[in-house]
Design a protein around this motif. Sequence first.
Motif, PDB file in Angstrom:
ATOM      1  N   THR A  48      -6.656   7.593   0.169  1.00 22.07           N
ATOM      2  CA  THR A  48      -6.682   8.233   1.532  1.00 22.07           C
ATOM      3  C   THR A  48      -5.432   9.177   1.452  1.00 22.07           C
ATOM      4  OG1 THR A  48      -7.294   6.210   2.404  1.00 22.07           O
ATOM      5  CG2 THR A  48      -5.942   7.674   3.813  1.00 22.07           C
ATOM      6  N   VAL A  49      -4.004   8.835   1.057  1.00 23.22           N
ATOM      7  CA  VAL A  49      -3.030   9.874   0.860  1.00 23.22           C
ATOM      8  C   VAL A  49      -3.388  11.000  -0.068  1.00 23.22           C
ATOM      9  CG1 VAL A  49      -0.669  10.127   0.248  1.00 23.22           C
ATOM     10  CG2 VAL A  49      -1.378   7.952   1.435  1.00 23.22           C
ATOM     11  N   LEU A  50      -3.926  10.941  -1.204  1.00 22.53           N
ATOM     12  CA  LEU A  50      -4.212  12.148  -2.144  1.00 22.53           C
ATOM     13  C   LEU A  50      -5.476  12.911  -1.396  1.00 22.53           C
ATOM     14  CD1 LEU A  50      -4.097  10.151  -5.514  1.00 22.53           C
ATOM     15  CD2 LEU A  50      -2.442  11.764  -4.528  1.00 22.53           C
ATOM     16  N   LYS A  51      -6.290  12.353  -0.786  1.00 20.18           N
ATOM     17  CA  LYS A  51      -7.455  13.267  -0.051  1.00 20.18           C
ATOM     18  C   LYS A  51      -6.630  13.943   0.723  1.00 20.18           C
ATOM     19  CE  LYS A  51     -10.996   9.342  -0.159  1.00 20.18           C
ATOM     20  NZ  LYS A  51     -11.621   8.524   0.537  1.00 20.18           N
ATOM     21  N   SER A  52      -5.542  13.797   1.551  1.00 16.89           N
ATOM     22  CA  SER A  52      -5.111  14.932   2.440  1.00 16.89           C
ATOM     23  C   SER A  52      -4.759  16.182   1.846  1.00 16.89           C
ATOM     24  CB  SER A  52      -4.142  14.194   3.075  1.00 16.89           C
ATOM     25  OG  SER A  52      -2.916  13.893   2.348  1.00 16.89           O
ATOM     26  N   LEU A  53      -4.692  16.286   0.372  1.00 15.41           N
ATOM     27  CA  LEU A  53      -4.181  17.432  -0.279  1.00 15.41           C
ATOM     28  C   LEU A  53      -5.580  18.603  -0.315  1.00 15.41           C
ATOM     29  CD1 LEU A  53      -2.411  16.123  -3.460  1.00 15.41           C
ATOM     30  CD2 LEU A  53      -1.180  17.259  -1.411  1.00 15.41           C
ATOM     31  N   LEU A  54      -6.703  17.792  -0.296  1.00 13.75           N
ATOM     32  CA  LEU A  54      -7.907  18.827  -0.442  1.00 13.75           C
ATOM     33  C   LEU A  54      -8.632  18.964   0.953  1.00 13.75           C
ATOM     34  CD1 LEU A  54      -9.247  17.239  -3.521  1.00 13.75           C
ATOM     35  CD2 LEU A  54      -8.101  19.292  -3.419  1.00 13.75           C
ATOM     36  N   LYS A  66       0.815  -0.935   0.149  1.00 10.88           N
ATOM     37  CA  LYS A  66      -0.003  -0.190   0.039  1.00 10.88           C
ATOM     38  C   LYS A  66       0.744   1.270  -0.051  1.00 10.88           C
ATOM     39  CE  LYS A  66      -0.546  -1.083   4.806  1.00 10.88           C
ATOM     40  NZ  LYS A  66       0.167  -2.192   4.861  1.00 10.88           N
ATOM     41  N   VAL A  67       0.443   2.463  -0.330  1.00 12.13           N
ATOM     42  CA  VAL A  67       0.965   3.786  -0.137  1.00 12.13           C
ATOM     43  C   VAL A  67       0.891   4.282   0.985  1.00 12.13           C
ATOM     44  CG1 VAL A  67       0.946   5.916  -1.242  1.00 12.13           C
ATOM     45  CG2 VAL A  67       0.233   4.126  -2.655  1.00 12.13           C
ATOM     46  N   LYS A  68       2.004   4.450   1.609  1.00 16.03           N
ATOM     47  CA  LYS A  68       1.939   4.930   3.183  1.00 16.03           C
ATOM     48  C   LYS A  68       1.930   6.563   3.276  1.00 16.03           C
ATOM     49  CE  LYS A  68       5.227   0.899   3.742  1.00 16.03           C
ATOM     50  NZ  LYS A  68       6.617   0.722   3.924  1.00 16.03           N
ATOM     51  N   SER A  69       2.391   7.184   2.203  1.00 15.76           N
ATOM     52  CA  SER A  69       2.389   8.906   2.696  1.00 15.76           C
ATOM     53  C   SER A  69       2.546   9.290   1.475  1.00 15.76           C
ATOM     54  CB  SER A  69       3.641   9.184   3.736  1.00 15.76           C
ATOM     55  OG  SER A  69       4.624   8.723   3.019  1.00 15.76           O
ATOM     56  N   LEU A  70       2.500  10.645   1.307  1.00 20.87           N
ATOM     57  CA  LEU A  70       2.642  11.486   0.160  1.00 20.87           C
ATOM     58  C   LEU A  70       4.072  11.416  -0.466  1.00 20.87           C
ATOM     59  CD1 LEU A  70       0.781  14.825   0.591  1.00 20.87           C
ATOM     60  CD2 LEU A  70       0.012  13.136  -0.612  1.00 20.87           C
ATOM     61  N   ARG A  71       5.076  11.239   0.509  1.00 21.46           N
ATOM     62  CA  ARG A  71       6.401  10.944   0.338  1.00 21.46           C
ATOM     63  C   ARG A  71       6.743   9.906  -0.290  1.00 21.46           C
ATOM     64  NH1 ARG A  71      10.501  12.854   4.659  1.00 21.46           N
ATOM     65  NH2 ARG A  71      10.321  14.850   3.852  1.00 21.46           N
ATOM     66  N   GLY A 105      -7.102  -2.562  -2.279  1.00 17.32           N
ATOM     67  CA  GLY A 105      -6.485  -2.019  -0.985  1.00 17.32           C
ATOM     68  C   GLY A 105      -5.562  -1.196  -1.557  1.00 17.32           C
ATOM     69  N   LEU A 106      -4.734  -1.376  -2.628  1.00 16.84           N
ATOM     70  CA  LEU A 106      -3.814  -0.239  -3.243  1.00 16.84           C
ATOM     71  C   LEU A 106      -4.346   0.922  -3.445  1.00 16.84           C
ATOM     72  CD1 LEU A 106      -1.062   0.507  -4.117  1.00 16.84           C
ATOM     73  CD2 LEU A 106      -1.447  -0.695  -6.398  1.00 16.84           C
ATOM     74  N   ILE A 107      -5.533   0.876  -4.037  1.00 21.32           N
ATOM     75  CA  ILE A 107      -6.298   2.283  -4.594  1.00 21.32           C
ATOM     76  C   ILE A 107      -6.765   2.689  -3.373  1.00 21.32           C
ATOM     77  CG2 ILE A 107      -8.243   2.979  -5.831  1.00 21.32           C
ATOM     78  CD1 ILE A 107      -8.040   0.489  -7.691  1.00 21.32           C
ATOM     79  N   GLN A 108      -7.352   2.196  -2.381  1.00 25.80           N
ATOM     80  CA  GLN A 108      -7.918   2.811  -1.154  1.00 25.80           C
ATOM     81  C   GLN A 108      -6.763   3.793  -0.566  1.00 25.80           C
ATOM     82  OE1 GLN A 108     -10.126   0.377   1.531  1.00 25.80           O
ATOM     83  NE2 GLN A 108     -10.415   1.991   3.020  1.00 25.80           N
ATOM     84  N   SER A 109      -5.658   2.897  -0.439  1.00 28.74           N
ATOM     85  CA  SER A 109      -4.558   3.478   0.148  1.00 28.74           C
ATOM     86  C   SER A 109      -3.928   4.910  -0.261  1.00 28.74           C
ATOM     87  CB  SER A 109      -3.380   2.580   0.433  1.00 28.74           C
ATOM     88  OG  SER A 109      -2.686   2.389  -0.713  1.00 28.74           O
ATOM     89  N   ALA A 110      -3.816   4.672  -1.745  1.00 31.85           N
ATOM     90  CA  ALA A 110      -3.441   6.047  -2.404  1.00 31.85           C
ATOM     91  C   ALA A 110      -4.448   7.022  -2.542  1.00 31.85           C
ATOM     92  CB  ALA A 110      -3.352   5.474  -4.128  1.00 31.85           C
TER      93      ALA A 110
END
Length: 556
Positions: A368-374, A324-329, A361-366
């Motif tokens: 979740t991270v991208l939503k933090s931009l908005l 999964k994607v863990k953070s924006l970095r 699960g990969l899409i949901q993690s991505a």
Amino acid sequence: MNALVALCHFCELHGPRTLFCTEALHPPSPDPSSQMGTPVPGDRDADREGEGLTMRANSSATQRGEMCEGCRSLPASHPGFVSIDDETGIRFLSHQHPRQPQLFSVVRQACVRSLSCEVCPGREGPIFFGDEQHGFVFSHTFFIKDSLARGFQRWYSIVLVAMDRIYLINSWPFLLRHLKLTIHSMQSTALKVFDSEQGVCPQRALRMNSVFSPAVFPHQRSGNAARSLTSLTQHPNLWASLHCSFSWLLKASGSRLTEKLLEGAPTEDTLVLIERQTEQEEEMSCWEGAEGGGSKSQLLQPESKLGLDFLCEASKLNELPGPKVKSLRHLRQVLGVNDFRQLAWHVLMGNQVIWRSADPGLIQSAFTVLKSLLPVGCVRSVPYSAQYEEAYKCNFLGLSTDVPIPAHVSSSEFSVLVDVTLKLRQGLAAGEDELCALYQFTISSANTQPTDRGPTLLNKLEVALSNENLSVDVVSHCLLCLKEEWMNKVKVLFKFSKVDGRGREDTQKVLALLGAAGPGEEDNVRLLKYWMTGLSKTYKSHLMTAVRGGERSPSQ
């Protein structure tokens, strides 16, 4: 929750009576002066607190002597019911009457008012009443079928008494939804008993053929007025079941709404979250109350949930299965600097972001991270779908790999597609990221506008992401500060252009004053206009009310 739940009944002989009562008993606060003598578990003094319920219930023998079977729930020798919450140490005690004399009078008054003057049209349904002195009451009246009763039904109510009016009103949809389940359960059980009794001896025909005499009427009614609720439902564990239902209701009501210490005014994200939670509860109440609402709820609830499932906490990322994607970095490292900037630019501009992958699960993690931009109000997400959804429904869309993208979407500059395919090679090299080793990420968009100029928020964010000396938590707080900064600019622009109705020239001066002009000005303006859609209804209503009040004040 500092409240009390009671089941009340209107007896044909004795009037309104309290049948069953559940209250929460909070553990005493630790006294520093008594720290030397810690009570031993099972201590006699601690155990006598539960016994006090039985002692007080048995103390009024005269009052119990005036009761008929319809007015009585538990026998005088019954100790009552006690449940203990292991997490909080709260005890939930149930018996026919409250254990404290002050509460007895409060519940008695609520009982009388709920079954006499404070009723809704039709005599069945919820109503709210009360005052500061005697407490505030949420009451739900209902009928129970009885083949021997006058009109073939008896009148009951469930009352919830609390001193906090605001808390009780805010809990209205929640209380109504769950009390309806308890009431419907009792009504359906009593209806089966009623039908079986009517099949054996139809009372309607018997009464029509019997001779009516005013002299013997009270004696005829006295035998029929003493049927207990247990007899009407034929439920041997009725009171234990009600104790569980009322105890859970008090516990859930107390943990559902919690107080939080906020520094300053609430943020727009907080206001939007509160508004959406309120809308969700009102929709659920409407579905359950509508005729045929069961099938309608099943059809509409997924769509509503997709709209309200906008926020997945970062702490829940570890619970998702697989890589999964863990953070924006981390996403920036996986996609590469250029592709990440292109994707983040589309997110900030309000374009539709589409991910196609076989791993939900990969899409949901991505997402979740991208939503933090908005801001929360700008997020409309469909985590995983078997068909394409239009951009007006969602700006984050997850699809399976076999879902085709419509031609008008592929050729649109207002969307970006991320295709995630599985690599053929196996094995993980030393120091290689798991996502980079397993998947190939391909980003495509018909947008021809350069994304390397702005917006200013993205430029500052990339500086923070590229600085390896800053931890992930520090970058998250940096992003939070940037969002608050630009959300304040959005509020100024909204007030100036939408509420005050200023012209284009004045608006340009305000943009320059806000620091949105200069390099990347077009992207900055586009971001501000898009983020206006994320403002809460509360803030917009407050502005409009303030403006109208200011217009009226000179004339007054």
